[in-house]
Design a protein around this motif. Sequence first.
Motif, PDB file in Angstrom:
ATOM      1  N   ASN B   2     -19.222  -4.305 -18.844  1.00  0.00           N
ATOM      2  CA  ASN B   2     -19.168  -2.907 -19.269  1.00  0.00           C
ATOM      3  C   ASN B   2     -17.742  -2.336 -19.187  1.00  0.00           C
ATOM      4  O   ASN B   2     -16.802  -3.015 -18.749  1.00  0.00           O
ATOM      5  CB  ASN B   2     -20.176  -2.050 -18.492  1.00  0.00           C
ATOM      6  CG  ASN B   2     -19.809  -1.913 -17.027  1.00  0.00           C
ATOM      7  OD1 ASN B   2     -18.647  -2.102 -16.668  1.00  0.00           O
ATOM      8  ND2 ASN B   2     -20.766  -1.599 -16.202  1.00  0.00           N
ATOM      9  N   HIS B   4     -16.286  -0.132 -17.278  1.00  0.00           N
ATOM     10  CA  HIS B   4     -15.641  -0.019 -15.968  1.00  0.00           C
ATOM     11  C   HIS B   4     -15.184  -1.374 -15.444  1.00  0.00           C
ATOM     12  O   HIS B   4     -14.118  -1.493 -14.838  1.00  0.00           O
ATOM     13  CB  HIS B   4     -16.587   0.661 -14.981  1.00  0.00           C
ATOM     14  CG  HIS B   4     -16.921   2.052 -15.374  1.00  0.00           C
ATOM     15  ND1 HIS B   4     -16.010   3.067 -15.294  1.00  0.00           N
ATOM     16  CD2 HIS B   4     -18.044   2.594 -15.903  1.00  0.00           C
ATOM     17  CE1 HIS B   4     -16.561   4.191 -15.730  1.00  0.00           C
ATOM     18  NE2 HIS B   4     -17.803   3.923 -16.111  1.00  0.00           N
ATOM     19  N   ALA B   5     -15.987  -2.411 -15.677  1.00  0.00           N
ATOM     20  CA  ALA B   5     -15.593  -3.759 -15.258  1.00  0.00           C
ATOM     21  C   ALA B   5     -14.346  -4.196 -16.013  1.00  0.00           C
ATOM     22  O   ALA B   5     -13.436  -4.809 -15.441  1.00  0.00           O
ATOM     23  CB  ALA B   5     -16.742  -4.728 -15.492  1.00  0.00           C
ATOM     24  N   ARG B   7     -12.029  -2.232 -17.207  1.00  0.00           N
ATOM     25  CA  ARG B   7     -10.884  -1.476 -16.662  1.00  0.00           C
ATOM     26  C   ARG B   7     -10.396  -2.085 -15.351  1.00  0.00           C
ATOM     27  O   ARG B   7      -9.193  -2.196 -15.119  1.00  0.00           O
ATOM     28  CB  ARG B   7     -11.283  -0.018 -16.430  1.00  0.00           C
ATOM     29  CG  ARG B   7     -11.286   0.791 -17.692  1.00  0.00           C
ATOM     30  CD  ARG B   7     -11.607   2.222 -17.376  1.00  0.00           C
ATOM     31  NE  ARG B   7     -11.747   3.022 -18.577  1.00  0.00           N
ATOM     32  CZ  ARG B   7     -12.138   4.278 -18.581  1.00  0.00           C
ATOM     33  NH1 ARG B   7     -12.453   4.871 -17.457  1.00  0.00           N
ATOM     34  NH2 ARG B   7     -12.239   4.954 -19.699  1.00  0.00           N
ATOM     35  N   LEU B   8     -11.347  -2.470 -14.491  1.00  0.00           N
ATOM     36  CA  LEU B   8     -10.978  -3.102 -13.208  1.00  0.00           C
ATOM     37  C   LEU B   8     -10.184  -4.376 -13.449  1.00  0.00           C
ATOM     38  O   LEU B   8      -9.161  -4.635 -12.799  1.00  0.00           O
ATOM     39  CB  LEU B   8     -12.238  -3.431 -12.402  1.00  0.00           C
ATOM     40  CG  LEU B   8     -12.834  -2.314 -11.566  1.00  0.00           C
ATOM     41  CD1 LEU B   8     -14.164  -2.754 -10.972  1.00  0.00           C
ATOM     42  CD2 LEU B   8     -11.886  -1.919 -10.429  1.00  0.00           C
ATOM     43  N   ASP B 162      -0.469  -5.234  15.586  1.00  0.00           N
ATOM     44  CA  ASP B 162      -1.663  -5.919  16.060  1.00  0.00           C
ATOM     45  C   ASP B 162      -1.622  -7.349  15.491  1.00  0.00           C
ATOM     46  O   ASP B 162      -1.304  -7.529  14.317  1.00  0.00           O
ATOM     47  CB  ASP B 162      -2.879  -5.146  15.519  1.00  0.00           C
ATOM     48  CG  ASP B 162      -4.159  -5.856  15.815  1.00  0.00           C
ATOM     49  OD1 ASP B 162      -4.730  -5.587  16.873  1.00  0.00           O
ATOM     50  OD2 ASP B 162      -4.578  -6.692  14.984  1.00  0.00           O
ATOM     51  N   GLU B 165      -3.525  -7.826  12.279  1.00  0.00           N
ATOM     52  CA  GLU B 165      -2.896  -7.088  11.183  1.00  0.00           C
ATOM     53  C   GLU B 165      -1.634  -7.818  10.710  1.00  0.00           C
ATOM     54  O   GLU B 165      -1.391  -7.933   9.502  1.00  0.00           O
ATOM     55  CB  GLU B 165      -2.562  -5.663  11.649  1.00  0.00           C
ATOM     56  CG  GLU B 165      -2.036  -4.728  10.586  1.00  0.00           C
ATOM     57  CD  GLU B 165      -3.058  -4.345   9.524  1.00  0.00           C
ATOM     58  OE1 GLU B 165      -4.257  -4.569   9.750  1.00  0.00           O
ATOM     59  OE2 GLU B 165      -2.642  -3.848   8.476  1.00  0.00           O
ATOM     60  N   LEU B 168      -2.592 -10.850   8.674  1.00  0.00           N
ATOM     61  CA  LEU B 168      -3.102 -10.459   7.356  1.00  0.00           C
ATOM     62  C   LEU B 168      -1.966 -10.002   6.445  1.00  0.00           C
ATOM     63  O   LEU B 168      -1.925 -10.331   5.258  1.00  0.00           O
ATOM     64  CB  LEU B 168      -4.136  -9.330   7.500  1.00  0.00           C
ATOM     65  CG  LEU B 168      -5.473  -9.717   8.125  1.00  0.00           C
ATOM     66  CD1 LEU B 168      -6.314  -8.473   8.399  1.00  0.00           C
ATOM     67  CD2 LEU B 168      -6.246 -10.675   7.227  1.00  0.00           C
ATOM     68  N   LEU B 172      -1.113 -11.679   2.857  1.00  0.00           N
ATOM     69  CA  LEU B 172      -1.114 -10.879   1.626  1.00  0.00           C
ATOM     70  C   LEU B 172       0.276 -10.848   0.997  1.00  0.00           C
ATOM     71  O   LEU B 172       0.424 -10.911  -0.223  1.00  0.00           O
ATOM     72  CB  LEU B 172      -1.611  -9.457   1.917  1.00  0.00           C
ATOM     73  CG  LEU B 172      -1.772  -8.560   0.698  1.00  0.00           C
ATOM     74  CD1 LEU B 172      -2.816  -9.115  -0.272  1.00  0.00           C
ATOM     75  CD2 LEU B 172      -2.174  -7.141   1.091  1.00  0.00           C
ATOM     76  N   TYR B 179       3.664  -5.971  -2.565  1.00  0.00           N
ATOM     77  CA  TYR B 179       3.239  -5.497  -1.248  1.00  0.00           C
ATOM     78  C   TYR B 179       4.277  -5.885  -0.189  1.00  0.00           C
ATOM     79  O   TYR B 179       4.665  -5.080   0.650  1.00  0.00           O
ATOM     80  CB  TYR B 179       1.875  -6.109  -0.899  1.00  0.00           C
ATOM     81  CG  TYR B 179       1.407  -5.784   0.495  1.00  0.00           C
ATOM     82  CD1 TYR B 179       0.787  -4.566   0.762  1.00  0.00           C
ATOM     83  CD2 TYR B 179       1.597  -6.668   1.551  1.00  0.00           C
ATOM     84  CE1 TYR B 179       0.374  -4.250   2.036  1.00  0.00           C
ATOM     85  CE2 TYR B 179       1.186  -6.358   2.831  1.00  0.00           C
ATOM     86  CZ  TYR B 179       0.573  -5.150   3.068  1.00  0.00           C
ATOM     87  OH  TYR B 179       0.171  -4.831   4.335  1.00  0.00           O
ATOM     88  N   ARG B 195      10.091   9.069  -0.120  1.00  0.00           N
ATOM     89  CA  ARG B 195       9.789  10.475   0.167  1.00  0.00           C
ATOM     90  C   ARG B 195      10.985  11.181   0.806  1.00  0.00           C
ATOM     91  O   ARG B 195      11.284  12.320   0.483  1.00  0.00           O
ATOM     92  CB  ARG B 195       8.529  10.608   1.021  1.00  0.00           C
ATOM     93  CG  ARG B 195       8.673  10.183   2.449  1.00  0.00           C
ATOM     94  CD  ARG B 195       7.387  10.401   3.218  1.00  0.00           C
ATOM     95  NE  ARG B 195       7.617  10.097   4.616  1.00  0.00           N
ATOM     96  CZ  ARG B 195       7.385  10.939   5.594  1.00  0.00           C
ATOM     97  NH1 ARG B 195       6.912  12.133   5.358  1.00  0.00           N
ATOM     98  NH2 ARG B 195       7.612  10.589   6.839  1.00  0.00           N
ATOM     99  N   GLN B 196      11.705  10.471   1.684  1.00  0.00           N
ATOM    100  CA  GLN B 196      12.903  11.064   2.283  1.00  0.00           C
ATOM    101  C   GLN B 196      13.952  11.319   1.208  1.00  0.00           C
ATOM    102  O   GLN B 196      14.621  12.347   1.218  1.00  0.00           O
ATOM    103  CB  GLN B 196      13.488  10.133   3.350  1.00  0.00           C
ATOM    104  CG  GLN B 196      12.902  10.307   4.731  1.00  0.00           C
ATOM    105  CD  GLN B 196      13.276  11.632   5.385  1.00  0.00           C
ATOM    106  OE1 GLN B 196      14.027  12.432   4.835  1.00  0.00           O
ATOM    107  NE2 GLN B 196      12.712  11.874   6.549  1.00  0.00           N
ATOM    108  N   LEU B 198      13.456  11.853  -2.026  1.00  0.00           N
ATOM    109  CA  LEU B 198      13.039  12.996  -2.849  1.00  0.00           C
ATOM    110  C   LEU B 198      13.290  14.309  -2.112  1.00  0.00           C
ATOM    111  O   LEU B 198      13.733  15.296  -2.689  1.00  0.00           O
ATOM    112  CB  LEU B 198      11.554  12.873  -3.211  1.00  0.00           C
ATOM    113  CG  LEU B 198      11.191  11.756  -4.181  1.00  0.00           C
ATOM    114  CD1 LEU B 198       9.676  11.647  -4.311  1.00  0.00           C
ATOM    115  CD2 LEU B 198      11.813  11.998  -5.543  1.00  0.00           C
ATOM    116  N   TYR B 199      12.993  14.293  -0.811  1.00  0.00           N
ATOM    117  CA  TYR B 199      13.176  15.497   0.009  1.00  0.00           C
ATOM    118  C   TYR B 199      14.660  15.867   0.101  1.00  0.00           C
ATOM    119  O   TYR B 199      15.047  17.019  -0.090  1.00  0.00           O
ATOM    120  CB  TYR B 199      12.590  15.245   1.394  1.00  0.00           C
ATOM    121  CG  TYR B 199      12.916  16.308   2.413  1.00  0.00           C
ATOM    122  CD1 TYR B 199      12.317  17.560   2.364  1.00  0.00           C
ATOM    123  CD2 TYR B 199      13.833  16.063   3.427  1.00  0.00           C
ATOM    124  CE1 TYR B 199      12.616  18.528   3.294  1.00  0.00           C
ATOM    125  CE2 TYR B 199      14.139  17.023   4.366  1.00  0.00           C
ATOM    126  CZ  TYR B 199      13.531  18.262   4.297  1.00  0.00           C
ATOM    127  OH  TYR B 199      13.836  19.222   5.219  1.00  0.00           O
TER     128      TYR B 199
END
Lengths: 367, 320
Positions: B2, B4-5, B7-8, B162, B165, B168, B172, B179, B195-196, B198-199
């Motif tokens: 369908n 949505h599938a 699009r994914l 951790d 973590e 992982l 990844l 990433y 963000r810094q 842009l600020y």
Amino acid sequence: MIFTELRFVLLFAGCWISFFAVPRKMRMAVLAAWGMTFYALFAGWFLAVVLALTLAALYVVPLAAGLAIVGVLVYVKLSPAIVPLGISYLAFELLHVAIERKRGRLRELSLPKMLAFAFFMPARAAGPIKRFAPFVAAVEAAERSAENVYGGLLRVLIGLAKKFVIADLLALTVEESRYVDSMRHAWVIVIAFSFRIFFDFSAYSDIAIGFAQMLGITLPENFNWPYLAANIREFWERWHITLSQWVRDYVFTPCGRLLFRTPLRPYPAVIATISYLITFAIVGAWHGLTPAFVLWGVYHGVLLSAYHVVSIKMPAAITDRAWYHGRPMRFVGMASTFLFVTIGWVPFFLPMTKAMTFWMLMFGVRR
Amino acid sequence: MNRHARRLLLVVLWLVVADVFVPPLLQRAEHARYERGGAFRFENSDLFALGPMVRYLREHPHGDRPRAVFLGNSVVFGYGIDAREALPAQFERFARGRRVFNAAVNGQEMGDSLLAGKAIIDSVDTLFVQVIPHHDAARPILGKLLPVSSEDAQRYGLEQFDPIEARLRSILGRVWRLYASNDRLQAAWFGTSTRQFLYLHKRNWIVRRAAPPPISPHISPVNLVSPRNGTGDPTSISQSMVALADVAAAHRKRVVFLHFQRAGDALDPNVAGAFNARYAPHAELVIVDVPPALYSDRQHLTPDGAASVAAALAAHEGLQ
């Protein structure tokens, strides 16, 4: 942020696969198992405390269970060293179960359902505050579909963008409160905070709702364009909706009923005022047991009481006019509601004494 | 399948295709920032870009030019002055042919410098470290930004990921390069987090600023003293300084420690002499005596002050 940790993502993926792999009647147990694993991983030993409170809400006399839940909530709020994951939200959810049990309205209670409700992974960190019966119904009706996964993923991404792109950027302006030096600067900071807290908080709700949607479970919405509210009562119908509804059902209404049995019965405005003040003092304390948070809550209690009194005392000669319900008037209402809410945010991000100084700077009392 | 599938699937395909372009993009951005760019300084004097810079230097132990890295606090960073006017950038002007990194961060202590210095010692020709006596702490977040030994993690109470973590993230990162590289891309493009950046530059979105005028500092004499002999215990100044000197000696690299001599914070030349006698030629403790007129406040240098110290330091190092 827990939602961006890979441990959470991996746990959720495991939860999603097993949720749809098992027969429907096993789904509650699957949610409970993954939720408890998640809580153990992110909150450690506090799992035992939460488990005990959950079992108390299910099996113990409701009054005793309620006292235990409130006691633990107050204890952790007074102990800055202990910050258990999502305890404020969990406490209100468990109190809801205990109260509804006492009222005899929860008939389908069972251990797997209760554990799935209490430890539901997406909503455990920062709400929304769920209700038992709608949650159980939503889990039982859950369907696997690409539409749900796509829609949920999109909602999660929108939440992440709101948090990391908008809220975190605005937070840098809010940090300027450490060296605020003029009236204009103070207003810029407090307006930045108004939007920062909305985007930050609603982002958490979006992410929680999105993850739940991927499982085919509908969670209640928490925000509905609150800054477009035309008055303070409408604001609380649009801001942190699940909390507003909780305090309405379990604090405001019972408080009002109780006061109607007192000599105050002929004075409904006084009863409403007292109920609002008590309710919103509790809302403030729920956010943090500090004078500043309680002040913020009482401030909203005062605003709501004032709005209540003004709206019932307003002469029909004014309320019957067309302009009173027109768009310009609504815009004036929106602007003034935003202004009052924004002024009220100051003790939400500053401790008491600094908040007072900040207010004085905002209104030109101090330079 | 369908709507949505489909699009994914499209989103996943887009991520796979985009990931192919990440390594060349990162290589180009980092080379521009770390090898060719103008005056190097962290955009916001925060720790965000320290980790990516350290990873780049460790992966590229030999740059286009010999490298010098300055570590220290706001004095070296150049608080209140332009990046081009700070001590490291001025040093780059005098020590031609060198690539100079201003890796100073406001509020940095000796423990921070030790951890950063240890992480990059093999990729640097000369390390200049500002001495901050009796401030041996390290910021706990460095445990997540830099490769640190378990002894250092324990000694400075550093935060660690951790273990699950961390594992992982590593897995990844191997399959999803965007990433793994997102913080490095941000640091290479902006010198801090997006963000810094842009600020910090929010006003530039509305009003385009004119290019800054060229700098032309006035050089005044600055006295650099490097005693060769003496008696005293250098650990009384800073244990981290001594530890970093040991690392430099073990790796056969050179570290120059700069102590800005000020009233109330004067260093005993005897102790400096003892240090220099023990660690020469791998580590040297230099006492920098700057005239009061070259300070903008009680501790920060004016642009002329930074240029004067840089000129004296370049002469001291025989680079002029």
